[in-house]
Write an enzyme that holds these catalytic residues in place. Structure first.
Site, mmCIF file in Angstrom:
data_model
loop_
_atom_site.group_PDB
_atom_site.id
_atom_site.type_symbol
_atom_site.label_atom_id
_atom_site.label_comp_id
_atom_site.label_asym_id
_atom_site.label_seq_id
_atom_site.Cartn_x
_atom_site.Cartn_y
_atom_site.Cartn_z
ATOM 1 N NE ARG A 62 41.077 44.360 42.402
ATOM 2 C CZ ARG A 62 41.760 45.191 41.659
ATOM 3 N NH1 ARG A 62 42.420 44.752 40.599
ATOM 4 N NH2 ARG A 62 41.811 46.455 41.954
ATOM 5 C CD GLU A 116 47.189 53.498 30.805
ATOM 6 O OE1 GLU A 116 48.182 54.248 30.662
ATOM 7 O OE2 GLU A 116 46.134 53.854 31.353
ATOM 8 N N PRO A 142 49.375 45.214 40.349
ATOM 9 C CG PRO A 142 49.295 47.141 41.625
ATOM 10 C CD PRO A 142 49.886 46.578 40.364
ATOM 11 C CG ASN A 143 45.440 44.526 44.497
ATOM 12 O OD1 ASN A 143 45.753 43.810 45.444
ATOM 13 N ND2 ASN A 143 45.621 45.834 44.513
ATOM 14 C CG HIS A 167 42.975 50.541 32.595
ATOM 15 N ND1 HIS A 167 43.794 50.337 33.682
ATOM 16 C CD2 HIS A 167 43.497 51.591 31.921
ATOM 17 C CE1 HIS A 167 44.757 51.243 33.667
ATOM 18 N NE2 HIS A 167 44.610 52.007 32.612
ATOM 19 C CB ALA A 191 46.408 50.778 42.065
ATOM 20 C CE1 TYR A 232 39.126 46.392 37.855
ATOM 21 C CE2 TYR A 232 38.637 45.696 40.104
ATOM 22 C CZ TYR A 232 39.103 46.649 39.216
ATOM 23 O OH TYR A 232 39.559 47.856 39.674
ATOM 24 C CG ASN A 272 45.526 46.274 33.859
ATOM 25 O OD1 ASN A 272 45.657 47.303 34.524
ATOM 26 N ND2 ASN A 272 44.414 45.552 33.869
ATOM 27 N NE ARG A 282 36.237 51.362 38.725
ATOM 28 C CZ ARG A 282 37.196 50.541 39.207
ATOM 29 N NH1 ARG A 282 38.099 50.052 38.380
ATOM 30 N NH2 ARG A 282 37.209 50.217 40.469
HETATM 31 C C1 DQA Z 1 42.381 48.497 36.452
HETATM 32 C C2 DQA Z 1 41.811 49.866 36.842
HETATM 33 C C3 DQA Z 1 42.621 50.496 37.958
HETATM 34 O O1 DQA Z 1 42.092 51.768 38.303
HETATM 35 C C4 DQA Z 1 42.574 49.614 39.192
HETATM 36 O O2 DQA Z 1 43.391 50.141 40.212
HETATM 37 C C5 DQA Z 1 42.927 48.194 38.910
HETATM 38 C C6 DQA Z 1 42.471 47.582 37.654
HETATM 39 C C7 DQA Z 1 41.509 47.782 35.410
HETATM 40 O O3 DQA Z 1 41.993 46.847 34.783
HETATM 41 O O4 DQA Z 1 40.335 48.132 35.223
HETATM 42 O O5 DQA Z 1 43.496 47.510 39.740
HETATM 43 O O6 DQA Z 1 43.658 48.689 35.882
#
Ligand code: DQA
Length: 145
Positions: free
Chosen positions: A19, A98, A11-12, A100, A77, A24, A74, A107
Site C-alpha cells: 500500500r 496513538e 483499516p488498510n 502513525h 483513517a 508507508y 494506529n 499531509r
Molecule cells: C496512518 C495515517 C492515516 O491518516 C491513514 O488514514 C492511514 C495510516 C499512518 O500510519 O500513517 O491509514 O494512520
C-alpha cells in the site's frame, strides 16, 4: 513480571508492504510486528488488526481482559473520524499511545485532526515502523518509573 502491550492496527494496514510504499514503506504489518518482538523480547505483545470499526472497539475493550499495561493504537483513517474508538480508549483507562507511520501533519488537512489523541497518553507520528518502537520505549520509560 513481564509487561503486556496490546498493538492494535486499523483499516488498510493489513496491506502494508504494497500500500502506497512511498508513504508507508515496504515492510508488511507482520514484519513490523515480528520486529517489535525481536527488539523487546521481554515484553508480552498481543497483535490485532481489523478493517472494521466495531471490531476495533471490541479489541480495545478486550485489553481489559488481557490485563494490558498499555495499548499502541494506529487507528489509521478511523483516527480522524471515530468517536466510538475515542470513547473506547477513554473507557478502558489503559494508557494508550496513538501512532502513525506517516507524519499526518505534513499531509492532507483532513489528517491533521485526531478524534482520539486527546484521550491518549501521547502521539507518535512520522517515523515509519519506528513509530511503534518509539511507542514501546515511551511505555517502558513510564512503566519503569
Ligand atoms: C496512518 C495515517 C492515516 O491518516 C491513514 O488514514 C492511514 C495510516 C499512518 O500510519 O500513517 O491509514 O494512520
Amino acid at each position: 513480571m513481564s509487561k503486556k502491550i496490546f498493538v492494535i492496527n486499523g483499516p488498510n494496514l493489513n496491506l502494508l508492504g504494497e500500500r502506497e510504499p512511498g508513504i508507508y514503506g515496504t515492510l508488511t504489518l507482520k514484519e513490523i510486528n515480528e520486529g517489535l518482538k525481536r527488539s523487546f523480547p521481554d515484553i508480552e505483545f498481543t497483535f490485532f488488526q481489523s478493517n472494521h470499526e466495531g471490531s476495533l472497539v471490541d479489541s480495545i475493550q478486550q485489553a481489559l481482559q488481557l490485563n494490558a499495561d498499555g495499548i499502541i493504537l494506529n487507528a489509521a483513517a478511523y483516527t480522524h473520524t471515530s468517536i466510538a474508538l475515542r470513547d473506547a480508549v477513554a473507557s478502558v483507562k489503559i494508557p494508550t499511545i496513538e501512532v502513525h507511520l506517516s507524519n499526518v501533519y505534513a499531509r492532507e488537512e483532513f489528517r491533521h485532526h485526531s478524534q482520539i489523541a486527546s484521550v491518549c497518553r501521547g502521539v507518535i507520528s512520522g517515523f515509519g515502523p519506528k513509530s511503534y518502537t518509539l511507542a514501546v520505549h515511551a511505555f517502558l520509560a513510564e512503566l519503569n518509573g
